[in-house]
Motif scaffolding. Sequence first.
Motif, PDB file in Angstrom:
ATOM      1  N   SER A  11       0.846  -1.192   0.000  1.00  0.00           N
ATOM      2  CA  SER A  11       0.000   0.000   0.000  1.00  0.00           C
ATOM      3  C   SER A  11       0.881   1.242   0.000  1.00  0.00           C
ATOM      4  O   SER A  11       1.951   1.266   0.616  1.00  0.00           O
ATOM      5  N   PRO A  13      -0.166   5.028   0.820  1.00  0.00           N
ATOM      6  CA  PRO A  13      -1.323   5.847   1.195  1.00  0.00           C
ATOM      7  C   PRO A  13      -1.330   7.275   0.637  1.00  0.00           C
ATOM      8  O   PRO A  13      -2.380   7.901   0.577  1.00  0.00           O
ATOM      9  N   GLY A  31      -2.408   4.419  -3.546  1.00  0.00           N
ATOM     10  CA  GLY A  31      -3.103   3.206  -3.966  1.00  0.00           C
ATOM     11  C   GLY A  31      -2.318   1.973  -3.597  1.00  0.00           C
ATOM     12  O   GLY A  31      -1.684   1.919  -2.542  1.00  0.00           O
ATOM     13  N   TRP A  32      -2.317   1.011  -4.501  1.00  0.00           N
ATOM     14  CA  TRP A  32      -1.762  -0.315  -4.249  1.00  0.00           C
ATOM     15  C   TRP A  32      -0.845  -0.730  -5.381  1.00  0.00           C
ATOM     16  O   TRP A  32      -1.159  -0.501  -6.551  1.00  0.00           O
ATOM     17  N   THR A  75       5.336   3.345   2.407  1.00  0.00           N
ATOM     18  CA  THR A  75       4.918   2.077   1.815  1.00  0.00           C
ATOM     19  C   THR A  75       4.759   1.031   2.908  1.00  0.00           C
ATOM     20  O   THR A  75       5.582   0.934   3.811  1.00  0.00           O
ATOM     21  N   ARG A  76       3.688   0.240   2.815  1.00  0.00           N
ATOM     22  CA  ARG A  76       3.448  -0.854   3.763  1.00  0.00           C
ATOM     23  C   ARG A  76       3.259  -2.157   3.002  1.00  0.00           C
ATOM     24  O   ARG A  76       2.495  -2.206   2.034  1.00  0.00           O
ATOM     25  N   ASP A  78       1.516  -5.374   2.688  1.00  0.00           N
ATOM     26  CA  ASP A  78       0.202  -5.828   3.146  1.00  0.00           C
ATOM     27  C   ASP A  78       0.090  -7.345   3.146  1.00  0.00           C
ATOM     28  O   ASP A  78      -0.269  -7.944   4.151  1.00  0.00           O
ATOM     29  N   TYR A 119       0.058  -1.219 -10.638  1.00  0.00           N
ATOM     30  CA  TYR A 119      -0.620  -0.297  -9.720  1.00  0.00           C
ATOM     31  C   TYR A 119      -2.126  -0.397  -9.910  1.00  0.00           C
ATOM     32  O   TYR A 119      -2.613  -0.625 -11.019  1.00  0.00           O
ATOM     33  N   GLU A 122      -7.496   0.669  -6.019  1.00  0.00           N
ATOM     34  CA  GLU A 122      -8.188  -0.117  -4.994  1.00  0.00           C
ATOM     35  C   GLU A 122      -7.458  -1.427  -4.719  1.00  0.00           C
ATOM     36  O   GLU A 122      -7.012  -2.105  -5.646  1.00  0.00           O
ATOM     37  N   ARG A 123      -7.380  -1.815  -3.467  1.00  0.00           N
ATOM     38  CA  ARG A 123      -6.683  -3.035  -3.059  1.00  0.00           C
ATOM     39  C   ARG A 123      -7.245  -4.263  -3.760  1.00  0.00           C
ATOM     40  O   ARG A 123      -6.504  -5.104  -4.259  1.00  0.00           O
TER      41      ARG A 123
END
Length: 138
Positions: A11, A13, A31-32, A75-76, A78, A119, A122-123
């Motif tokens: 992710s 944000p 986004g993702w 950045t995370r 997930d 990219y 939405e996840r």
Amino acid sequence: MNPGTYTLLLSLPTAATITFGAAGERCLDPGWCVYTGSAFGPGGLSRVERHRRVAAGEHDVRHWHIDYLTSHPETRLDTVYVTEHADRECEVARTLNDAGEQIPGLGASDCDCETHIAYAAERETLAAVAGEEHEAVW
């Protein structure tokens, strides 16, 4: 650890401009992102643990394009998806690129693909496809 193919779901944000080493800057929207790689060398899928350490700020060596994205402070990591004992890197990357938007010129320097990083805003756009291609391991 076993060899295989993996996909990282990340992710981001907020919007960010990230320099991907010699590949240059990319402006990314919030986004993702997904990155698909393979681990058939020594250590096999233990490479995923290295990506986790980079994302957590525990390892600051940037060797691959994905390292620049995972080490960005916002950045995370997930979810990690894995398929053991199967080299499906390019196939899975193409499927995820079709589901999302390609980020050209990244993550595919050892093959003929345009990119292995995609990219989506939405996840679920990327998570659903990654889950169909691999098993989620965390």
